[in-house]
Write a protein that holds these residues in place. Structure first.
Motif, mmCIF file in Angstrom:
data_model
loop_
_atom_site.group_PDB
_atom_site.id
_atom_site.type_symbol
_atom_site.label_atom_id
_atom_site.label_comp_id
_atom_site.label_asym_id
_atom_site.label_seq_id
_atom_site.Cartn_x
_atom_site.Cartn_y
_atom_site.Cartn_z
ATOM 1 N N UNK A 181 0.832 -1.202 0.000
ATOM 2 C CA UNK A 181 0.000 0.000 0.000
ATOM 3 C C UNK A 181 0.862 1.247 0.000
ATOM 4 N N UNK A 182 0.273 2.330 -0.491
ATOM 5 C CA UNK A 182 0.940 3.630 -0.505
ATOM 6 C C UNK A 182 0.841 4.275 0.875
ATOM 7 N N UNK A 183 1.701 5.253 1.187
ATOM 8 C CA UNK A 183 1.632 5.912 2.499
ATOM 9 C C UNK A 183 0.280 6.548 2.786
ATOM 10 N N UNK A 184 -0.415 7.014 1.739
ATOM 11 C CA UNK A 184 -1.702 7.668 1.961
ATOM 12 C C UNK A 184 -2.829 6.673 2.225
ATOM 13 N N UNK A 185 -2.531 5.364 2.213
ATOM 14 C CA UNK A 185 -3.572 4.365 2.456
ATOM 15 C C UNK A 185 -4.209 4.530 3.843
ATOM 16 N N UNK A 186 -3.432 4.969 4.826
ATOM 17 C CA UNK A 186 -3.993 5.140 6.171
ATOM 18 C C UNK A 186 -5.091 6.213 6.172
ATOM 19 N N UNK A 187 -4.937 7.255 5.346
ATOM 20 C CA UNK A 187 -5.989 8.275 5.248
ATOM 21 C C UNK A 187 -7.267 7.674 4.660
ATOM 22 N N UNK A 188 -7.099 6.800 3.672
ATOM 23 C CA UNK A 188 -8.258 6.135 3.080
ATOM 24 C C UNK A 188 -8.962 5.266 4.115
ATOM 25 N N UNK A 189 -8.190 4.519 4.899
ATOM 26 C CA UNK A 189 -8.781 3.647 5.912
ATOM 27 C C UNK A 189 -9.552 4.463 6.946
ATOM 28 N N UNK A 190 -8.981 5.597 7.357
ATOM 29 C CA UNK A 190 -9.690 6.460 8.314
ATOM 30 C C UNK A 190 -11.018 6.943 7.736
ATOM 31 N N UNK A 191 -11.003 7.315 6.451
ATOM 32 C CA UNK A 191 -12.227 7.778 5.804
ATOM 33 C C UNK A 191 -13.264 6.658 5.740
ATOM 34 N N UNK A 192 -12.840 5.459 5.364
ATOM 35 C CA UNK A 192 -13.765 4.336 5.271
ATOM 36 C C UNK A 192 -14.364 4.002 6.633
ATOM 37 N N UNK A 193 -13.539 4.100 7.673
ATOM 38 C CA UNK A 193 -14.043 3.806 9.010
ATOM 39 C C UNK A 193 -15.093 4.833 9.428
ATOM 40 N N UNK A 194 -14.840 6.105 9.087
ATOM 41 C CA UNK A 194 -15.812 7.146 9.434
ATOM 42 C C UNK A 194 -17.119 6.973 8.671
ATOM 43 N N UNK A 195 -17.038 6.337 7.511
ATOM 44 C CA UNK A 195 -18.242 6.092 6.719
ATOM 45 C C UNK A 195 -18.983 4.842 7.184
ATOM 46 N N UNK A 196 -18.447 4.180 8.202
ATOM 47 C CA UNK A 196 -19.136 3.007 8.743
ATOM 48 C C UNK A 196 -18.688 1.687 8.161
ATOM 49 N N UNK A 197 -17.624 1.674 7.353
ATOM 50 C CA UNK A 197 -17.119 0.427 6.770
ATOM 51 C C UNK A 197 -16.057 -0.128 7.720
ATOM 52 N N UNK A 198 -16.437 -1.065 8.547
ATOM 53 C CA UNK A 198 -15.560 -1.570 9.603
ATOM 54 C C UNK A 198 -14.744 -2.781 9.171
ATOM 55 N N UNK A 199 -15.237 -3.532 8.215
ATOM 56 C CA UNK A 199 -14.585 -4.758 7.777
ATOM 57 C C UNK A 199 -14.193 -4.648 6.303
ATOM 58 N N UNK A 200 -13.197 -5.435 5.921
ATOM 59 C CA UNK A 200 -12.778 -5.435 4.520
ATOM 60 C C UNK A 200 -13.929 -5.861 3.619
ATOM 61 N N UNK A 201 -14.752 -6.790 4.101
ATOM 62 C CA UNK A 201 -15.895 -7.232 3.309
ATOM 63 C C UNK A 201 -16.892 -6.121 3.028
ATOM 64 N N UNK A 202 -17.046 -5.178 3.985
ATOM 65 C CA UNK A 202 -17.934 -4.039 3.751
ATOM 66 C C UNK A 202 -17.447 -3.206 2.571
ATOM 67 N N UNK A 203 -16.141 -2.997 2.508
ATOM 68 C CA UNK A 203 -15.550 -2.230 1.416
ATOM 69 C C UNK A 203 -15.633 -3.004 0.101
ATOM 70 N N UNK A 204 -15.406 -4.331 0.165
ATOM 71 C CA UNK A 204 -15.419 -5.151 -1.048
ATOM 72 C C UNK A 204 -16.796 -5.177 -1.699
ATOM 73 N N UNK A 205 -17.865 -5.001 -0.913
ATOM 74 C CA UNK A 205 -19.206 -5.068 -1.475
ATOM 75 C C UNK A 205 -19.553 -3.833 -2.314
ATOM 76 N N UNK A 206 -18.788 -2.759 -2.195
ATOM 77 C CA UNK A 206 -19.003 -1.606 -3.079
ATOM 78 C C UNK A 206 -18.621 -1.985 -4.508
ATOM 79 N N UNK A 207 -19.264 -1.374 -5.482
ATOM 80 C CA UNK A 207 -18.920 -1.650 -6.877
ATOM 81 C C UNK A 207 -17.653 -0.879 -7.257
#
Length: 523
Positions: A181-207
């Protein structure tokens, strides 16, 4: 039997802390932390048990664990000591690739066949690493990133079940492994967590379209990882032999400082060759030949294309490891070779449009990704040379951040292709024009694509010009072999106009369905 595409990952936990402890002579029962500046980047399991965590400030870490030994980060030290582990694994199962010090991958198929099963291969590799003086965990999965996640848990993922295995993992796992992963990946993870995506599967279900239009280029790569898809599309090409660079070492190299200098010089040469070919390297083979004829080779794999500094680091690390390990080469190094084992189109795995890593380029990247976030992933597209006969067919538009894969291979023969030069401007709406003879009659073409009469004038809307010259015609007949669809024939011609210097001077015309169209303009 293991599937042909399965990957085996060997992970040595807390390797920077392990290497630091070995150099400073700290025993295994004492807590140790590695610092970058004043922040913890790695620590031992004993330190974690006392509350020390990555990202902690030094003062906070020592507050949790007063007896903590702190050591500054040293990537050269980590790579140098890891070479003995790599050599042990390579002696057990050949064909290892180093992702970073502490993590290596190799094909699972050969290991499973040789030892009888994937489980038996895991046991043998763990034993081999233990003999080298380190602890390891092994993971096996269909995709490289999934295998790395599995190695962190010592798991063998059932074939075809990679996405299901990842689905239950915390979303933070996407940013844990720096080689994926790139260094900015942690910012993406923080954003996803704030959007309520807690698990990798939650993110994978997006198109994929939702991810590309809302989050940007790195999120597209993270989404592929979450879905257990291969990290790199199959368009990665086999490098041409002329991309390899060599260096004769005179005098021979037997010191680390001399190796570092040679590595920088060779890395600069390699990237000049790669830039001229329009490609970037994602897997690099470093080969050294000694005075006695011994040959040493190691492959480094990277999640993103190597920069000249990245290449120089890996060459220095590798030579440092060879020159300082217990089983030293049989003589000084007299020749070095850098061979790109895998290359992709320049910019394919990063956001760059123009090359370079300057401040202006980075600012432009961020601005374009922002445009994608506001208007959708297709709002910013890059033209890629493609295969085809007409000029419009020879351009494939790719969304910024996606793999720059053309719709058709431009290296294949394309009979009937329009010869160079290509038009400066393509007219996708293809306005209707009249190509006429001297007496005003329309210019017709035969069934073989030849002119019945020579063209002398062109009328386009309200304007009309005499022709100074023309080139062609170039006929192309397609689908003549098909019984399901009728054959189609188009005829192209380049015409030079007797026009004012401020007006259009040359036009590409195409005759299709008994009508002439303007297809392109030459400036």
């Amino acid at each position: 039997m293991a599937r042909a595409d399965r990957v085996l990952a060997v992970w040595c936990p807390d390797w920077p802390a392990v290497a630091a402890a070995a150099v400073v002579g700290v025993s295994a029962d004492r807590p140790i932390a590695v610092l970058r500046g004043s922040s913890v980047v790695a620590c031992s399991a004993i330190a974690r048990a006392d509350g020390v965590r990555r990202g902690m400030r030094r003062r906070d870490a020592q507050g949790c664990c007063p007896e903590l030994v702190v050591v500054p980060e040293d990537s050269d030290r980590d790579a140098r000591l890891f070479e003995s582990v790599v050599a042990a694994v390579d002696a057990t199962v050949p064909g290892v690739e180093v992702l970073r010090p502490g993590l290596i991958v190799l094909g699972a198929r050969g290991a499973a066949r040789y030892f009888g099963s994937e489980e038996a291969a895991v046991v043998r590799l763990i034993d081999a690493v233990a003999v080298a003086g380190a602890e390891a965990q092994v993971g096996i999965a269909d995709a490289l990133s999934t295998a790395v996640f599995a190695a962190r848990r010592g798991a063998i993922v059932v074939p075809g079940e990679g996405a299901r295995y990842l689905a239950a993992l915390p979303i933070a796992e996407l940013a844990v492994e720096p080689s994926l992963s790139a260094p900015e990946r942690s910012d993406l993870v923080d954003l996803l967590r704030r959007l309520g995506l807690r698990r990798i599967g939650d993110f994978a279900r997006l198109s994929p379209a939702e991810v590309a239009s809302r989050f940007g280029a790195d999120a597209v790569l993270a989404h592929r990882t979450a879905r257990a898809l291969p990290e790199r599309p199959p368009s990665a090409r086999r490098p041409a032999p002329e991309l390899t660079v060599d260096l004769d070492c005179d005098p021979p190299i037997d010191r680390v400082d001399a190796a570092a200098f040679a590595g920088r010089h060779l890395a600069t040469r390699l990237h000049a060759v790669l830039a001229a070919a329009g490609v970037a390297c994602t897997r690099l083979a470093v080969t050294a030949r000694t005075e006695t004829g011994e040959e040493l080779t190691r492959i480094w794999r990277c999640a993103r294309p190597l920069t000249p500094a990245d290449t120089a680091d890996r060459v220095r690390w590798q030579l440092d490891g060879w020159l300082t390990r217990r089983a030293r080469p049989t003589g000084p190094i007299v020749a070095l070779t850098l061979e790109p084992v895998e290359v992709v189109a320049a910019g394919a795995l990063q956001l760059g449009l123009w090359g370079g890593e300057g401040e202006e380029t980075e600012r432009a990247r961020r601005a374009l990704v922002r445009v994608q976030g506001l208007l959708g992933g297709e709002a910013v597209r890059i033209g890629v040379l493609s295969g085809g006969r007409g000029p419009a067919e020879r351009i494939t538009m790719i969304a910024l951040g996606d793999e720059l894969t053309p719709a058709a291979d431009p290296a294949q023969p394309w009979p009937g292709r329009l010869p160079e030069p290509a038009p400066t401007l393509l007219l996708l709406h293809r306005p209707v024009v009249q190509l006429t003879t001297a007496d005003g009659h329309p210019v017709e073409v035969t069934d073989r694509g030849l002119f019945l009469t020579a063209p002398t004038r062109l009328r386009w809307g309200r304007k009309e010009w005499s022709l100074l010259g023309w080139a062609g015609p170039w006929p192309v007949t397609e689908r003549w072999w098909s019984t399901a669809e009728p054959a189609t024939m188009a005829v192209r011609v380049q015409v030079q106009l007797d026009a004012d210097p401020t007006e259009i001077r040359a036009v590409l015309l195409v005759h299709d369905a008994a009508v002439w169209h303007a297809e392109g303009v030459y400036e």
